[in-house]
Design a protein around this motif. Structure first.
Motif: not given
Length: 781
Positions: A231-256
């Motif tokens: 998550a530290a490497a893949h969340i916040g790669t852009t300064l876009d609010v929606v894209r950052t939320a999508e990156e969080l979702i990508e970390i959570l599903v399906p592993r968590y």
């Protein structure tokens, strides 16, 4: 030295009839001292009532014996009946294990990890209590059975049997990890397994031992830590609010999670600051969701739609309490959330079964709640636990900081963009010297809005000033500096300074700005600029540059665009070096393209190629200047410019002899009436008789002042442009000043009358002296 087994033979009366060497070594009593005597004499404590009443092979509790030296020995014994031939035992063979062997047996039995022993054909020989609990079958039900006959036919079990066979065949130990189900645990666990060969005293392999450690908690802890690192490497790669939320979702599903959503408060997506007070029923906007099921059929609220969570639903509690809320199927909060969610969802998207656990975690950054993330488990067999809540809060905290950074960047960008647009000209002033088209594109990268600007400034005599500039850096400070420089250029242009002198004064201003801001390096607040003045009467273009790219020039009927040959000056703020002006005489219909380096910055590795590309684009044919401007941007710019872009295109016009009248005036007072009459006749020829009275008065005052206070040669010029312009030039460099005459003064009212009767007036220095001018609106203006 190997231990020797301690064996004693006891008859049915309880007398010792046999005593082994191992028994002597263990107790210190020789055979001759024991054989023929009651076994009870060897005891250090009373013998349990049923100590020797068990069946063959059954293990018993410890028996206390007295060592020959007097100390007590607690030994585990096994009694085996000896067949007497008539069906009744003739005695018992009692075997005692030495203390070391006893401890090893106890360690095997009482170990917390699962331990087993298999023969070389993968049949169970022995299991400890932990192994029996995991399998859910007592030892008697497994001893002697083939392993694969006791488990389900799965890949992990087949791999287990393969490793057992490998150890039996090679005699080498094996260590590996496996994610496998355990019948008694009702779910898959992560196991660390070790298998090794067992050998007898001669070194012959006799069995295979197994130790299996349930490292499920450690496994999931490692998985959570790995997810945090990812998550530290893949969340916040852009300064876009929606894209950052999508990156969080990508970390959570399906592993968590099997299903996850992110909802943000309304103000997070806008330019407002957080509200001071929030109600219990807060409206949130869905910005991201995903599911392990293709197409996310379980989503009830789509991206862009609003959602309101109400207590006791876990998301509402998480928002109110500020920490992660766990909820399992059957709990009131879980039922409330599920009922509300299914009520909103289409018929085919409702959760009917399988949803057994959820976790809602607030997205908080810098003490402010931004929204909530919801994770749901359907296919995952394990419910969320306290460790999952800690992980969710840590992950949400990192994601929230990235979302807040993106929000702050968006707000600052919006502010800088609004400031930039407010400082740029919203509409260009009317003038007849040039056709104009302009474009401004803000920076599309994370660097922020830059300090590019352009302007078109009407000057006296129908002339027009053109300026394009670029302030170093990005952000609000650059925009503010740009605004100050644009104002300064307009002020300096208003006093009709030539381009090279204007840039010299502007250079001093940038140096002073740097000093005011305490900058050690002036270049930190530096800027580049190109300033040009076009005279439609003489068709001359005079321009100078301060570290700025030279404009492109397209002549009518020419073979394309060429760079204007300029003597490049230093960027503004360097100081100490002169600026040189270049003068060109242009045919009517020439196109001049002034631009900032954002047009070619994306080709930094190939500047020559960028110039050629821009040259072709500027020289292309187009129906209008606006069409040409659009074509230039489309041809040379990427989809997201890495820097601000300002483009100013002008097509020259010329004022012909039919719109300009010029008279040389001898330096004699009698000539005032002559030129006044000539001016009136010219106005009549132009059909401007209505302006004759004011114009003749202005001509009289200006020519009189030139004859009285100036130096010959004196010239009068009338220009019919968008306004009627009256100019009187002489060889004196002394500029007149407007003053208020006192009651008894005989003079001093001439310029005051000119200022009152005309739209505007002024003076400018020329190479031969000065020019005083005045403008009147035309009757049909």
């Amino acid at each position: 030295m190997d231990r020797v087994a301690a064996v004693a033979i006891i008859d049915t009366r309880g007398w010792v009839t046999g005593w082994s060497e191992g028994a002597r070594l263990l107790t210190g009593h020789p055979a001759e001292a024991v054989v023929g005597r009651p076994a009870a004499e060897l005891l250090a404590a009373e013998l349990p009532a049923k100590a020797l009443a068990a069946r063959t092979g059954t293990r018993h509790g410890t028996v206390a014996l007295r060592h020959r030296e007097g100390h007590r020995l607690d030994l585990a014994v096994t009694a085996c009946p000896l067949d007497g031939g008539d069906g009744r035992p003739a005695g018992y063979a009692v075997t005692a294990e030495p203390p070391g062997v006893t401890f090893a047996a106890q360690a095997f039995e009482q170990a917390s990890m699962s331990m087993s022993v298999f023969d070389l054909q993968q049949r169970y020989l022995r299991l400890n209590d932990a192994a029996c609990k995991v399998i859910g079958v007592p030892e008697e039900g497994l001893t002697g059975r083939f392993f694969l006959d006791t488990v389900a036919d799965t890949e992990s079990n087949r791999g287990f049997a393969r490793h057992l066979r490998e150890v039996a065949e090679t005699g080498l130990p094996v260590r590996y990890e496996s994610f496998a189900a355990a019948p008694a645990l009702n779910r898959e666990h992560f196991w660390s397994l070790e298998m090794w060969p067992l050998r007898d005293a001669s070194g012959t392999q006799t069995a295979v031992a197994l130790a299996a450690y349930d490292s499920n908690e450690q496994y999931w802890a490692r998985r959570r830590l790995a997810l945090l690192n990812e998550a530290a490497a893949h969340i916040g790669t852009t300064l876009d609010v929606v894209r950052t939320a999508e990156e969080l979702i990508e970390i959570l599903v399906p592993r968590y999670a099997d299903f996850a959503t992110v909802d943000l408060l309304d103000w997070v997506l806008g330019a407002d600051e957080p509200p001071m007070v929030t109600a219990d029923d807060v409206e949130l906007h869905r910005v991201a969701y995903t599911s392990t099921r293709p197409g996310s059929p379980g989503v009830a609220v789509r991206v862009g739609e609003t959602q309101i969570y109400r207590p006791p639903a876990p998301p509402a509690c998480a928002l109110r309490e500020g920490h992660a809320i766990l909820s399992q199927a059957g709990e009131p909060g879980f039922r409330a959330w599920l009922a509300d969610r299914n009520e909103r969802a289409p018929q085919g998207a409702r959760f009917r079964e399988g949803v057994h656990s959820m976790i809602a975690v607030p997205l908080r950054a810098r003490g402010t709640t931004l929204g909530v993330a919801v994770c749901v488990r359907l296919a995952h067999p394990e419910d969320y636990g306290p460790d999952d809540a800690v992980f969710a809060e840590e992950l949400a905290s990192r994601a929230a900081v990235c979302i807040d950074n993106a929000r702050r960047f968006a707000r600052e960008r919006s502010t800088a963009l609004a400031l930039q647009h407010s400082l740029l000209p919203s509409g260009l002033p009317g003038q007849a010297a040039l056709d104009v088209a302009h474009r401004y594109l803000p920076c599309g990268s994370q660097a922020g809005i830059g300090g590019d600007w352009f302007d078109v400034i009407p000057l006296s005599g129908g002339r027009v000033g053109l300026v394009v500039g670029d302030v170093v850096g990005h952000g609000i400070s650059s925009s503010a500096t740009m605004g100050r420089l644009r104002t300064a250029v307009r002020t300096l242009a208003d006093v009709d300074l030539p381009p090279d002198e204007l840039l010299t004064h502007l250079d001093d201003l940038v140096t002073h700005l740097a000093a005011e801001n305490g900058r050690e390096e002036v270049a930190e607040i530096g800027a580049t600029c190109v300033y040009a003045v076009y005279d439609p009467v003489s068709r001359r273009l005079t321009l100078a540059t301060a570290g700025h790219p030279a404009p492109f020039l397209v002549l009518p009927g020419g073979d394309g665009a060429e760079l204007v040959p300029l003597t490049a000056g230093p960027p503004l703020g360097i100081g100490g070096l002169p600026f040189e002006a270049t003068e060109l005489e242009l045919p009517e219909g020439s196109v001049v393209a002034l631009f900032t380096d954002g047009l070619v910055a994306h080709r930094a590795g190939n500047p020559d190629g960028a110039d050629d590309e821009l040259r072709r684009a500027v020289g292309a044919s187009a129906d209008s200047l606006d069409a040409l401007a659009d074509g230039v941007l489309k041809a040379v710019l990427p989809d997201q410019p890495g820097d601000d872009v300002a483009l100013l295109l002008v097509r020259t016009r010329a004022l012909g002899a039919d719109r300009v009248a010029t008279w040389d005036v001898p330096a004699h007072p009698a000539q005032v009436a002559v030129v006044r009459q000539a001016a009136g006749e010219q106005l009549a020829a132009w059909g401007l008789e209505e302006t004759a009275f004011v114009t003749e008065l202005v001509v009289s005052e200006l020519v009189t002042n030139a004859i009285r206070y100036g130096e010959p040669p004196i010239q009068l010029r009338l220009i019919r442009d968008r306004a009627l312009i009256c100019e009187v030039s002489d060889a004196s460099s002394t500029s007149p000043h407007l003053r208020r005459a006192h009651a008894y003064d005989e003079g001093g009212r001439g310029l005051l009358l000119v200022a009152q009767l005309t739209q505007r007036w002024g003076s400018r220095q020329t190479a031969a002296g000065k020019t005083i001018w005045a403008e009147q609106p035309l009757p049909d203006a």
